[in-house]
Design a protein around this motif. Structure first.
Motif, PDB file in Angstrom:
ATOM      1  N   GLU A   1       7.333   5.600  -3.545  1.00 37.63           N
ATOM      2  CA  GLU A   1       8.308   6.090  -4.520  1.00 37.63           C
ATOM      3  C   GLU A   1       9.222   4.961  -4.977  1.00 37.63           C
ATOM      4  OE1 GLU A   1      10.454   9.688  -3.778  1.00 37.63           O
ATOM      5  OE2 GLU A   1       8.926  10.471  -2.417  1.00 37.63           O
ATOM      6  N   GLU A   2       9.566   4.971  -6.264  1.00 39.81           N
ATOM      7  CA  GLU A   2      10.562   4.036  -6.783  1.00 39.81           C
ATOM      8  C   GLU A   2      11.146   4.594  -8.074  1.00 39.81           C
ATOM      9  OE1 GLU A   2       9.534   0.236  -8.516  1.00 39.81           O
ATOM     10  OE2 GLU A   2       7.446   0.861  -8.799  1.00 39.81           O
ATOM     11  N   VAL A   3      12.293   4.064  -8.454  1.00 39.38           N
ATOM     12  CA  VAL A   3      12.937   4.412  -9.722  1.00 39.38           C
ATOM     13  C   VAL A   3      13.098   3.128 -10.530  1.00 39.38           C
ATOM     14  CG1 VAL A   3      14.951   5.396 -10.857  1.00 39.38           C
ATOM     15  CG2 VAL A   3      14.159   6.350  -8.680  1.00 39.38           C
TER      16      VAL A   3
ATOM     17  N   THR B   1      14.588   1.680 -14.173  1.00 35.37           N
ATOM     18  CA  THR B   1      15.390   1.980 -15.355  1.00 35.37           C
ATOM     19  C   THR B   1      15.071   0.957 -16.441  1.00 35.37           C
ATOM     20  OG1 THR B   1      17.157   2.891 -13.983  1.00 35.37           O
ATOM     21  CG2 THR B   1      17.703   2.349 -16.254  1.00 35.37           C
TER      22      THR B   1
ATOM     23  N   GLU C   1      15.482   6.461 -16.886  1.00 36.48           N
ATOM     24  CA  GLU C   1      15.134   6.380 -15.471  1.00 36.48           C
ATOM     25  C   GLU C   1      13.743   6.959 -15.251  1.00 36.48           C
ATOM     26  OE1 GLU C   1      17.743   8.093 -12.608  1.00 36.48           O
ATOM     27  OE2 GLU C   1      19.275   6.544 -12.840  1.00 36.48           O
TER      28      GLU C   1
ATOM     29  N   HIS D   1      11.081   7.951 -12.702  1.00 40.99           N
ATOM     30  CA  HIS D   1      10.872   8.269 -11.285  1.00 40.99           C
ATOM     31  C   HIS D   1       9.359   8.245 -11.027  1.00 40.99           C
ATOM     32  CE1 HIS D   1      15.058   9.605 -10.417  1.00 40.99           C
ATOM     33  NE2 HIS D   1      15.060   9.705 -11.736  1.00 40.99           N
TER      34      HIS D   1
ATOM     35  N   LYS E   1       6.013   8.105  -8.411  1.00 44.29           N
ATOM     36  CA  LYS E   1       5.414   8.371  -7.095  1.00 44.29           C
ATOM     37  C   LYS E   1       3.968   7.900  -7.134  1.00 44.29           C
ATOM     38  CE  LYS E   1       8.246  12.410  -5.958  1.00 44.29           C
ATOM     39  NZ  LYS E   1       8.238  13.863  -5.595  1.00 44.29           N
TER      40      LYS E   1
ATOM     41  N   PHE F   1      10.537  11.541 -16.124  1.00 44.45           N
ATOM     42  CA  PHE F   1      11.749  10.983 -16.724  1.00 44.45           C
ATOM     43  C   PHE F   1      12.310  11.972 -17.730  1.00 44.45           C
ATOM     44  CE2 PHE F   1       8.049   9.575 -19.081  1.00 44.45           C
ATOM     45  CZ  PHE F   1       8.390   9.733 -20.411  1.00 44.45           C
TER      46      PHE F   1
END
Length: 254
Positions: free
Chosen positions: A170-172, A174, A179, A181, A183, A197
């Protein structure tokens, strides 16, 4: 997922109602991946064209070219280039750069070309998207059929072993105040990336799905397609391929 909507975008080919037909055709795809290292990509193409020793003004096909950035660079190296992609929006953008020796067209990579090419480049993991695994073999056969007698083809794919070992669950990210998101996971022989998003009050959801093809998988398909695998490299500097450590799986065949 009823609260998630896909952005309005043209499906470029009725033959292909798959995830890539809509996701690649949206502006969000290009926003998310805008920071890709294009200088590294240019060094890769310099190394590739030098290794292949392509003749002056060779006819080159950039298969799954996106907006044509790499086609443009190959053309600047002196080659006659055709960039082909399923995304109508990407090809419309790429066509702003066309000239007498640089052309773009909407094309399904499962179909062969009437024209024959001295080299076909399928770069940056633009393979293995199809719902039907047989379509991967069909694509290889189409590439083979689109080559001249002495032509070379290159598939630059991820090194599945290395990718799975280093998968970030997982990471976000920008980008441009959006943003994303993300997975990632492996399921049923595929690597998935779920992307969620929100933009302008609307929620979006996309799934990228790529077949986790190993070198052995490619070798088996190539044998069935009547393709001769000439060389294998593990990175964009064309260093030797190592199954566990190499960043890329770069295959050169004819």
């Amino acid at each position: 997922m009823s609260d998630f909507k896909n952005p309005k975008s043209e499906i470029p080919n009725p033959k292909s109602e798959n995830w890539f037909a809509s996701w690649f055709d949206t502006p969000y795809y290009h926003i998310l991946y805008k920071e890709r290292n294009y200088r590294e990509a240019q060094i890769f193409m310099d190394n590739l064209t030098h290794y292949l020793n392509l003749p002056e003004k060779a006819k080159v096909l950039d298969l799954a070219c996106g907006k044509g950035r790499h086609s443009i660079y190959l053309n600047q190296l002196g080659f006659e280039v055709v960039g082909a992609d399923l995304s109508e929006n990407s090809i419309a953008e790429a066509n702003k750069n066309k000239n007498e020796s640089l052309h773009f067209q909407v094309h399904d990579m499962r179909d062969s070309f009437e024209d024959k090419f001295d080299a076909i480049f399928n770069l940056f993991t633009s393979f293995g998207y199809f719902e039907n695994d047989d379509d991967n073999l069909t694509t290889l056969k189409a590439m083979k059929d689109s080559l001249t007698e002495y032509g070379f083809a290159v598939i630059d794919f991820m090194n599945v072993s290395q990718v799975i070992t280093n998968l970030v669950p997982e990471e976000v990210k920008t980008v441009e105040n959006i943003e994303f998101h993300i997975k990632r996971y492996v399921n049923d022989g595929h690597i998935y990336k779920e992307i969620d998003f929100e933009d302008q009050g609307q929620k979006f959801h996309f799934t990228e799905k790529v077949k986790a093809l190993t070198l052995k998988d490619f070798e088996e398909m190539m044998e069935e397609a009547g393709i001769y695998l000439l060389d294998i490299f593990g990175d964009y500097k064309l260093k030797k391929f190592h199954k566990n450590d190499s960043e890329r799986l770069i295959m050169i065949f004819k």
